[in-house]
Write a protein that holds these residues in place. Structure first.
Motif, PDB file in Angstrom:
ATOM      1  N   SER A  21     -94.021  36.963  14.424  1.00 35.42           N
ATOM      2  CA  SER A  21     -92.726  36.913  13.141  1.00 35.42           C
ATOM      3  C   SER A  21     -91.930  35.773  13.351  1.00 35.42           C
ATOM      4  CB  SER A  21     -92.268  38.213  13.564  1.00 35.42           C
ATOM      5  OG  SER A  21     -91.730  38.510  14.550  1.00 35.42           O
ATOM      6  N   ASP A  22     -91.731  35.373  14.857  1.00 32.52           N
ATOM      7  CA  ASP A  22     -91.006  34.188  14.998  1.00 32.52           C
ATOM      8  C   ASP A  22     -91.552  32.981  14.210  1.00 32.52           C
ATOM      9  OD1 ASP A  22     -89.110  35.763  16.031  1.00 32.52           O
ATOM     10  OD2 ASP A  22     -89.513  35.245  18.042  1.00 32.52           O
ATOM     11  N   ASP A  23     -92.809  32.822  14.617  1.00 32.99           N
ATOM     12  CA  ASP A  23     -93.389  31.520  13.805  1.00 32.99           C
ATOM     13  C   ASP A  23     -93.442  31.644  12.269  1.00 32.99           C
ATOM     14  OD1 ASP A  23     -93.668  30.176  16.083  1.00 32.99           O
ATOM     15  OD2 ASP A  23     -95.885  30.951  16.669  1.00 32.99           O
ATOM     16  N   LEU A  24     -93.485  32.828  11.891  1.00 32.09           N
ATOM     17  CA  LEU A  24     -93.792  32.747  10.296  1.00 32.09           C
ATOM     18  C   LEU A  24     -92.142  32.753   9.755  1.00 32.09           C
ATOM     19  CD1 LEU A  24     -96.309  35.915   9.934  1.00 32.09           C
ATOM     20  CD2 LEU A  24     -96.542  33.352   9.553  1.00 32.09           C
ATOM     21  N   ASP A  25     -91.226  33.462  10.489  1.00 31.58           N
ATOM     22  CA  ASP A  25     -89.873  33.077  10.185  1.00 31.58           C
ATOM     23  C   ASP A  25     -89.533  31.539   9.846  1.00 31.58           C
ATOM     24  OD1 ASP A  25     -89.308  35.599   9.963  1.00 31.58           O
ATOM     25  OD2 ASP A  25     -88.529  35.844  11.893  1.00 31.58           O
ATOM     26  N   THR A  26     -90.004  30.879  10.797  1.00 31.62           N
ATOM     27  CA  THR A  26     -89.693  29.430  11.062  1.00 31.62           C
ATOM     28  C   THR A  26     -90.472  28.780   9.625  1.00 31.62           C
ATOM     29  OG1 THR A  26     -89.652  29.520  13.339  1.00 31.62           O
ATOM     30  CG2 THR A  26     -89.759  27.430  12.184  1.00 31.62           C
ATOM     31  N   LEU A  27     -91.643  29.316   9.498  1.00 29.84           N
ATOM     32  CA  LEU A  27     -92.378  28.386   8.137  1.00 29.84           C
ATOM     33  C   LEU A  27     -91.465  29.076   7.110  1.00 29.84           C
ATOM     34  CD1 LEU A  27     -96.004  28.970   9.086  1.00 29.84           C
ATOM     35  CD2 LEU A  27     -94.745  26.865   9.319  1.00 29.84           C
ATOM     36  N   GLY A  28     -91.254  30.331   6.773  1.00 29.31           N
ATOM     37  CA  GLY A  28     -90.322  30.936   5.807  1.00 29.31           C
ATOM     38  C   GLY A  28     -89.154  30.287   5.323  1.00 29.31           C
ATOM     39  N   PHE A  29     -88.441  29.923   6.281  1.00 29.29           N
ATOM     40  CA  PHE A  29     -87.095  29.260   6.383  1.00 29.29           C
ATOM     41  C   PHE A  29     -87.314  27.914   5.855  1.00 29.29           C
ATOM     42  CE2 PHE A  29     -85.616  32.249   9.704  1.00 29.29           C
ATOM     43  CZ  PHE A  29     -85.137  33.154   8.952  1.00 29.29           C
ATOM     44  N   SER A  30     -88.494  27.221   6.632  1.00 28.37           N
ATOM     45  CA  SER A  30     -88.652  25.855   6.111  1.00 28.37           C
ATOM     46  C   SER A  30     -88.815  25.752   4.755  1.00 28.37           C
ATOM     47  CB  SER A  30     -89.861  25.235   6.874  1.00 28.37           C
ATOM     48  OG  SER A  30     -89.586  25.299   8.489  1.00 28.37           O
ATOM     49  N   ALA A  31     -90.004  26.783   4.121  1.00 35.83           N
ATOM     50  CA  ALA A  31     -90.094  26.508   2.649  1.00 35.83           C
ATOM     51  C   ALA A  31     -88.951  26.648   1.788  1.00 35.83           C
ATOM     52  CB  ALA A  31     -91.077  27.565   2.417  1.00 35.83           C
ATOM     53  N   SER A  32     -87.978  27.487   2.283  1.00 35.08           N
ATOM     54  CA  SER A  32     -86.753  27.418   1.508  1.00 35.08           C
ATOM     55  C   SER A  32     -86.068  26.139   1.647  1.00 35.08           C
ATOM     56  CB  SER A  32     -85.690  28.751   1.901  1.00 35.08           C
ATOM     57  OG  SER A  32     -86.308  30.005   1.737  1.00 35.08           O
ATOM     58  N   LYS A  33     -85.922  25.410   2.838  1.00 33.62           N
ATOM     59  CA  LYS A  33     -85.205  24.329   2.720  1.00 33.62           C
ATOM     60  C   LYS A  33     -85.755  23.191   2.057  1.00 33.62           C
ATOM     61  CE  LYS A  33     -83.779  25.288   7.543  1.00 33.62           C
ATOM     62  NZ  LYS A  33     -83.902  25.014   9.029  1.00 33.62           N
ATOM     63  N   LEU A  34     -87.148  23.236   1.979  1.00 36.19           N
ATOM     64  CA  LEU A  34     -87.984  22.192   1.154  1.00 36.19           C
ATOM     65  C   LEU A  34     -87.424  22.378  -0.388  1.00 36.19           C
ATOM     66  CD1 LEU A  34     -89.703  19.909   0.869  1.00 36.19           C
ATOM     67  CD2 LEU A  34     -91.838  21.568   1.209  1.00 36.19           C
ATOM     68  N   TRP A  35     -87.865  23.818  -0.610  1.00 34.28           N
ATOM     69  CA  TRP A  35     -87.179  24.302  -2.076  1.00 34.28           C
ATOM     70  C   TRP A  35     -85.894  23.518  -2.400  1.00 34.28           C
ATOM     71  CZ3 TRP A  35     -89.334  27.088  -6.106  1.00 34.28           C
ATOM     72  CH2 TRP A  35     -88.377  27.816  -7.340  1.00 34.28           C
ATOM     73  N   ASN A  36     -85.029  23.652  -1.427  1.00 32.50           N
ATOM     74  CA  ASN A  36     -83.587  23.339  -1.858  1.00 32.50           C
ATOM     75  C   ASN A  36     -83.585  21.741  -1.867  1.00 32.50           C
ATOM     76  OD1 ASN A  36     -82.681  25.922  -1.697  1.00 32.50           O
ATOM     77  ND2 ASN A  36     -82.102  25.774   0.187  1.00 32.50           N
ATOM     78  N   VAL A  37     -84.158  20.917  -1.145  1.00 25.49           N
ATOM     79  CA  VAL A  37     -84.212  19.602  -1.313  1.00 25.49           C
ATOM     80  C   VAL A  37     -84.779  19.131  -2.642  1.00 25.49           C
ATOM     81  CG1 VAL A  37     -85.050  17.546  -0.044  1.00 25.49           C
ATOM     82  CG2 VAL A  37     -84.481  18.994   1.451  1.00 25.49           C
ATOM     83  N   GLY A  38     -85.953  19.689  -2.807  1.00 29.20           N
ATOM     84  CA  GLY A  38     -86.636  19.434  -4.372  1.00 29.20           C
ATOM     85  C   GLY A  38     -85.676  19.942  -5.146  1.00 29.20           C
ATOM     86  N   ARG A  39     -84.997  21.004  -5.246  1.00 28.36           N
ATOM     87  CA  ARG A  39     -83.898  21.514  -6.107  1.00 28.36           C
ATOM     88  C   ARG A  39     -82.974  20.263  -6.363  1.00 28.36           C
ATOM     89  NH1 ARG A  39     -80.466  22.020  -9.468  1.00 28.36           N
ATOM     90  NH2 ARG A  39     -79.413  23.924  -9.775  1.00 28.36           N
ATOM     91  N   TRP A  40     -82.605  19.809  -5.142  1.00 26.67           N
ATOM     92  CA  TRP A  40     -81.347  18.807  -5.711  1.00 26.67           C
ATOM     93  C   TRP A  40     -82.063  17.659  -6.336  1.00 26.67           C
ATOM     94  CZ3 TRP A  40     -80.861  13.753  -3.898  1.00 26.67           C
ATOM     95  CH2 TRP A  40     -79.372  13.177  -3.979  1.00 26.67           C
TER      96      TRP A  40
END
Length: 424
Positions: A21-40
């Motif tokens: 779960s910790d590793d999957l959490d990290t990937l899930g958070f990373s996907a959101s951060k990349l989304w936000n960069v792309g959104r900007w």
């Protein structure tokens, strides 16, 4: 029976949830951060030159960004593809006159990032069906020298065996609000029945009756939207009482509401396909609602009232149609999408077209030939006639056009039943 390859998605639980779960959490958070960069980036490009970058352009812009390497390259590409699709969906609504359409949001809850779905394509996972394990690749920034993947032990339903499918196209790691689960997108070979007959049925989708059906052999059916409206009211009240619309409690309520709606669509599409099999229908003709927001006369956004717009501007119609298509395909039934233009104001008997013929939402009266019909059934028959012009021998003004059968969703049984038999 003939063999045909179709796409199915199978859900699996993760048996070693605690370990991964910790590793999957990290990937899930990373996907959101990349989304936000792309959104900007999308917002900046749109503001500067009025252009929405496609996912290939976004990938070119962000390939050297450090957030891109937080995921496997194919997973990062999928995040940017979803973002580009969301922006294009917003622009399509805006172009059709929907002034209330909102831009895709940033994925942030205050200072925190939520867990986004992470998609792994062919190069990003390795499946071991013998031991029911799947290796999910980490991004370059997250790899450690002893491990560059996450090893998940999965468990599917007893009737699902991934070793028998044609191929697994994608694996998605999805956060349910309580834990992670896996979705396997597979190519599956199935037996497809021959068409049960050559008859046609027209389907009109709407915001009062979710579906109205007009059959070639002279009967009609209505499927009111009552239970979904009750759910909207109930969950909206519950969510409004939450301290924060982005809170964990509100998220769970939204997920439960979405699950109930999905179940309704699955049940309705299954029921309609079975009704078509029983009636020897070979073709379902359904209204294409891609331009539903646009007023046919002036191109402006349609106004259907507060609750009407809530349902009309959702993703519901397309999602239901897709479910109907793949369920019908298994039974050998073809689904054809046709334009709904003028179907609500034309008489299905004589073809007279006039707005005032629809005297109220549920009643259609033709001032030319005197036909009296349920307005939604009249629309469904017009849709059916765009593909088939089979004549009717009955007096439709006093028969099936005006007096359709009504089916309600029975929450106790989880399926549809005639109004007089439904218990709830």
């Amino acid at each position: 029976m003939v063999k045909q390859v179709v796409t199915h998605t199978y859900t699996a639980s993760i048996r070693n949830q605690q370990q991964v779960s910790d590793d999957l959490d990290t990937l899930g958070f990373s996907a959101s951060k990349l989304w936000n960069v792309g959104r900007w980036v999308c917002d900046r490009v749109w503001s500067e030159i009025g252009h929405i970058p496609g996912h290939n352009e976004l990938t070119a812009y962000l390939k050297s960004h450090e957030r891109y390497d937080d995921l496997h390259s194919q997973s990062s590409q999928r995040v940017l593809q979803e973002l580009a699709e969301a922006f294009n969906g917003w622009y399509g609504k805006r172009r059709n006159g929907d002034t209330r359409a909102n831009l895709p949001k940033y994925r942030k809850h205050g200072d925190n990032h939520p867990r986004s779905t992470v998609t792994f394509k062919a190069a990003g996972f390795k499946l071991d069906t013998e031991y029911e394990r799947v290796r999910l690749s980490k991004g370059s920034n997250l790899k450690e020298y002893w491990s560059d993947f996450i090893l998940c032990e999965y468990q599917t339903r007893p009737d699902v065996d991934l070793s028998t499918v044609e191929s697994v196209q994608q694996v998605r790691a999805v956060w349910t609000g309580d834990e992670w689960e896996l979705h396997f997108v597979c190519k599956v070979e199935i037996e497809v029945a021959e068409a049960p007959g050559e008859k046609t049925v027209g389907v009109d989708l709407g915001i009062n009756n979710f579906a109205a059906l007009a059959y070639e052999d002279g009967h009609s059916e209505l499927y009111p939207l009552n239970c979904l409206k009750q759910d909207d009211y109930y969950f909206s009240k519950r969510i409004a009482r939450c301290d924060d619309s982005d809170s964990e409690q509100a998220t769970r309520l939204n997920q439960k509401k979405s699950a109930r709606r999905t179940h309704y669509f699955h049940s309705l599409s299954k029921h309609i396909v079975q009704r078509c099999v029983d009636a020897e229908v070979g073709t379902i003709v359904i209204g294409d609602l891609s331009g539903i927001r646009e007023n046919e006369e002036n191109g402006e956004s349609k106004r259907w009232g507060k609750h009407g717009n809530l349902d009309l501007h959702s993703w519901a119609f397309d999602r239901f149609t897709e479910m109907l298509e793949y369920k019908a395909e298994i039974e050998g039934i073809t689904v054809e999408r046709v334009s709904e233009r003028d179907t609500s104001k034309s008489c299905s008997c004589c073809g007279r077209k006039r707005d005032s013929n629809r005297v109220e939402r549920g009643l259609y009266v033709c001032d030319e030939c005197g036909t009296v019909a349920n307005a939604d059934v009249n629309g469904a028959e017009n849709i059916r006639q765009k593909v088939s012009l089979s004549p009717h021998s009955e007096d439709r003004s006093n028969g099936w056009l005006a007096q359709p059968s009504t089916y309600l969703f029975d929450s106790e049984s989880g399926c549809f039943a005639p109004r007089e038999q439904a218990t709830s």
